[in-house]
Design a protein around this motif. Structure first.
Motif, mmCIF file in Angstrom:
data_model
loop_
_atom_site.group_PDB
_atom_site.id
_atom_site.type_symbol
_atom_site.label_atom_id
_atom_site.label_comp_id
_atom_site.label_asym_id
_atom_site.label_seq_id
_atom_site.Cartn_x
_atom_site.Cartn_y
_atom_site.Cartn_z
ATOM 1 N N ALA A 127 47.644 39.082 47.270
ATOM 2 C CA ALA A 127 46.743 40.202 47.564
ATOM 3 C C ALA A 127 45.438 39.934 46.840
ATOM 4 O O ALA A 127 45.447 39.478 45.688
ATOM 5 N N LEU A 128 44.320 40.194 47.504
ATOM 6 C CA LEU A 128 42.998 39.895 46.951
ATOM 7 C C LEU A 128 42.297 41.171 46.478
ATOM 8 O O LEU A 128 42.415 42.233 47.092
ATOM 9 N N PHE A 129 41.527 40.995 45.391
ATOM 10 C CA PHE A 129 40.809 42.109 44.767
ATOM 11 C C PHE A 129 39.416 41.629 44.362
ATOM 12 O O PHE A 129 38.979 40.554 44.772
ATOM 13 N N ASN A 130 38.719 42.419 43.545
ATOM 14 C CA ASN A 130 37.333 42.116 43.186
ATOM 15 C C ASN A 130 37.175 41.487 41.808
ATOM 16 O O ASN A 130 36.267 40.693 41.600
ATOM 17 N N SER A 131 38.009 41.880 40.840
ATOM 18 C CA SER A 131 37.805 41.463 39.455
ATOM 19 C C SER A 131 39.131 41.122 38.799
ATOM 20 O O SER A 131 40.208 41.514 39.287
ATOM 21 N N GLY A 132 39.041 40.425 37.678
ATOM 22 C CA GLY A 132 40.248 40.072 36.940
ATOM 23 C C GLY A 132 41.033 41.289 36.493
ATOM 24 O O GLY A 132 42.271 41.308 36.550
ATOM 25 N N ALA A 133 40.337 42.315 36.011
ATOM 26 C CA ALA A 133 41.024 43.526 35.577
ATOM 27 C C ALA A 133 41.801 44.159 36.727
ATOM 28 O O ALA A 133 42.941 44.609 36.558
ATOM 29 N N ALA A 297 35.808 31.473 43.006
ATOM 30 C CA ALA A 297 34.895 31.590 44.150
ATOM 31 C C ALA A 297 33.463 31.194 43.842
ATOM 32 O O ALA A 297 32.538 31.685 44.475
ATOM 33 N N GLY A 298 33.260 30.304 42.887
ATOM 34 C CA GLY A 298 31.931 29.755 42.647
ATOM 35 C C GLY A 298 30.879 30.778 42.259
ATOM 36 O O GLY A 298 29.689 30.560 42.480
ATOM 37 N N GLY A 299 31.282 31.907 41.700
ATOM 38 C CA GLY A 299 30.340 32.935 41.264
ATOM 39 C C GLY A 299 30.380 34.207 42.082
ATOM 40 O O GLY A 299 29.791 35.217 41.681
ATOM 41 N N MET A 300 31.053 34.188 43.220
ATOM 42 C CA MET A 300 31.207 35.403 44.014
ATOM 43 C C MET A 300 32.376 36.221 43.473
ATOM 44 O O MET A 300 33.342 35.658 42.951
ATOM 45 N N PRO A 301 32.313 37.560 43.587
ATOM 46 C CA PRO A 301 33.381 38.395 43.014
ATOM 47 C C PRO A 301 34.646 38.365 43.863
ATOM 48 O O PRO A 301 34.664 38.848 44.999
ATOM 49 N N LEU A 302 35.688 37.782 43.314
ATOM 50 C CA LEU A 302 36.975 37.691 43.999
ATOM 51 C C LEU A 302 38.061 37.528 42.950
ATOM 52 O O LEU A 302 37.858 36.867 41.925
ATOM 53 N N ALA A 303 39.205 38.129 43.185
ATOM 54 C CA ALA A 303 40.356 38.003 42.302
ATOM 55 C C ALA A 303 41.613 38.054 43.149
ATOM 56 O O ALA A 303 41.580 38.473 44.312
ATOM 57 N N ALA A 304 42.726 37.632 42.562
ATOM 58 C CA ALA A 304 43.961 37.570 43.344
ATOM 59 C C ALA A 304 45.174 37.787 42.465
ATOM 60 O O ALA A 304 45.181 37.463 41.276
ATOM 61 N N VAL A 305 46.211 38.330 43.089
ATOM 62 C CA VAL A 305 47.569 38.276 42.542
ATOM 63 C C VAL A 305 48.385 37.472 43.545
ATOM 64 O O VAL A 305 48.422 37.802 44.739
ATOM 65 N N THR A 306 49.011 36.413 43.049
ATOM 66 C CA THR A 306 49.843 35.555 43.880
ATOM 67 C C THR A 306 51.219 35.477 43.258
ATOM 68 O O THR A 306 51.338 35.370 42.032
ATOM 69 N N GLY A 307 52.263 35.534 44.054
ATOM 70 C CA GLY A 307 53.588 35.455 43.449
ATOM 71 C C GLY A 307 54.707 35.372 44.457
ATOM 72 O O GLY A 307 54.491 35.225 45.671
ATOM 73 N N ARG A 308 55.907 35.461 43.912
ATOM 74 C CA ARG A 308 57.108 35.373 44.728
ATOM 75 C C ARG A 308 57.058 36.427 45.831
ATOM 76 O O ARG A 308 56.794 37.597 45.576
#
Length: 450
Positions: A127-133, A297-308
């Motif tokens: 699932a993709l999000f905007n920031s690490g938090a 993402a090379g400076g663009m705002p993107l974050a993710a949770v990846t898992g089982r």
């Protein structure tokens, strides 16, 4: 190694033509202070105009050597050709639809790449999000949904973000938590294996720290109540702490044995930063969930949770998302960043940066007693500064060293629970001449402080 650039090449040389910050930066900073909330701080108030490779150019025409990468974000450099090309093409097509309304291929492609790149050969979803938090907060949500438990275990010196829950997960009070409570409940903090500061010595650190952590979890929380254990494989804001070898596998084994979701927070350490795609690979750890952001993402705002897949699917339909999460332009940039990492073999480049930096820093440590330890992997390197002859933290000298480097045109960052660690996060595309010149400036600054 030159950066692939979509525009005119930025000369890869340090150039200091005014005081730092210069007059135009000072003018802009006055405007910032009038218009921007004081709580938004600035490490070095030089206002950027262009950046690329290992150089950041300001509005006064100064070109600084970049040992910060926007806090480990511009791993592939600023304006890497593939990032610019893919993001520009996406900009021309559409900027937003909201994936939860009308989806698009880029989001799916990023999820497929993350399934390929992250550790383990099990079925995975993202699932993709905007920031690490946001990524960390959603990892906790997913773990709670999967386990039907509430407690979350984190570690001394850990940093996980600035939202209410992630402030609770974060160890350091100032500046991240002070005056912002009350915080989310059911968060429990246990010891981490910090070799340099372990009282009985680094040789005992992994075993003793793991035993203490597991004992505290078992006795004070109850393993059967824990939804997730969240840890950075290399602790970033805590001071680039590498847990003693054996500690992370022991914690991961404990989690598996007790049905606890093991979450690797790779937001700062992921995407080639440590010389591997992800830092947890160093000890063969396969996390249940992995959170990523920063270098993705090379400076663009993107974050993710990846898992089982079975864990990721625990949340009900509509339970995960966000208006901007997985923005199409950010997804395009991520695909360009991953393309660049593969094409330039940036894992090898990170290992080469370590080969250049660590021996020189070790020599400085032998000469200057203010350096207590040199540590880190790949292009995630740090020195811990102490009062000579002791292990007492020395934040005063740390700040003075950073200031001296800034004045000479070297952008460096400080960190650490005690404010006494200087961290080095150069873009992986930086040239070795700039890398060595930056180390020359640091050595000169150390000589001034000695």
């Amino acid at each position: 190694m030159p950066e692939l650039s979509g525009g005119p090449a930025l000369p890869q040389e340090r150039r200091v033509v005014t005081a730092i910050p210069g007059p135009k930066s000072q003018e802009l900073h006055a405007r910032k202070q009038a218009a921007v909330a004081d709580g938004v701080g600035t490490v070095l108030p030089v206002y950027a105009k262009r950046a690329g490779g290992g150089i950041l150019q300001d509005v006064d025409g100064n070109s600084l050597i970049d040992f910060g990468s926007g806090i480990a974000v511009t791993t592939v450099g600023n304006s890497a050709e593939a990032v610019v090309r893919r993001a520009a093409a996406q900009l021309a097509d559409f900027t937003h639809t909201c994936f939860m309304v009308t989806p698009y291929e880029g989001y799916v492609e990023v999820a497929e790449e993350l399934a390929r790149l992250t550790p383990g050969d099990h079925a995975k979803k993202t699932a993709l999000f905007n920031s690490g938090a946001e990524a960390v907060e959603n990892a906790v949500k997913i773990a709670r949904a999967h386990t039907k438990r509430q407690a979350v275990v984190v570690f001394d010196h850990g940093y996980h973000g600035r939202t209410n829950l992630t402030m609770a997960l974060t160890s350091k009070n100032m500046p991240y938590k002070h005056s912002f409570g009350p915080f989310a409940p059911e968060v429990y903090r246990v010891p981490v294996a910090y070799p340099y500061r372990w009282l009985t010595g680094p040789e005992n650190c992994a075993e003793e720290a793991a035993a203490q952590a597991i004992d505290q979890i078992s006795k004070q929380v109850g393993a059967g109540n824990v939804a997730a254990i969240v840890i950075e494989p290399v602790l970033g804001e805590g001071g680039f702490i590498e847990p003693a070898k054996g500690f992370l596998p022991r914690i991961a084994e404990f989690a598996k044995a007790n049905g606890i979701v093991f979450v690797a927070d790779e937001i700062q350490s992921g995407f080639c930063r440590t010389g591997q795609w992800f830092a947890c690979e160093d000890e063969g750890i396969v996390p249940d969930l992995i959170t990523t952001a920063k270098g993705i993402a090379g400076g663009m705002p993107l974050a993710a949770v990846t898992g089982r897949a079975e864990i990721m699917d625990a949340a009900h339909v509509g339970g995960l998302g966000g208006t901007y999460g997985g923005n199409p332009v950010a997804c395009a940039a991520a695909l360009g960043a991953i393309e660049t990492m593969r094409e330039l073999d940036l894992n090898a480049r990170a290992r080469r940066i370590e080969e250049v930096m660590k021996p020189r820093l070790q020599k400085m440590a032998e000469q200057y007693g203010v350096i207590g330890e040199v540590r880190g992997r790949g292009a995630m390197i740090a020195i811990e500064l102490v009062k000579p002859g002791t292990k007492d933290p020395n934040p005063e000298v740390t700040g003075a060293l950073a200031k001296a480097c800034h004045e000479e045109g070297l952008l460096v960052l400080t960190t650490g629970t005690y404010g006494n660690v200087m961290r080095f996060l150069p873009p992986l595309v930086i040239g070795e001449d700039l890398l060595n010149e930056g180390l020359d400036i640091l050595e000169g600054a150390l000589a001034q402080q000695a």
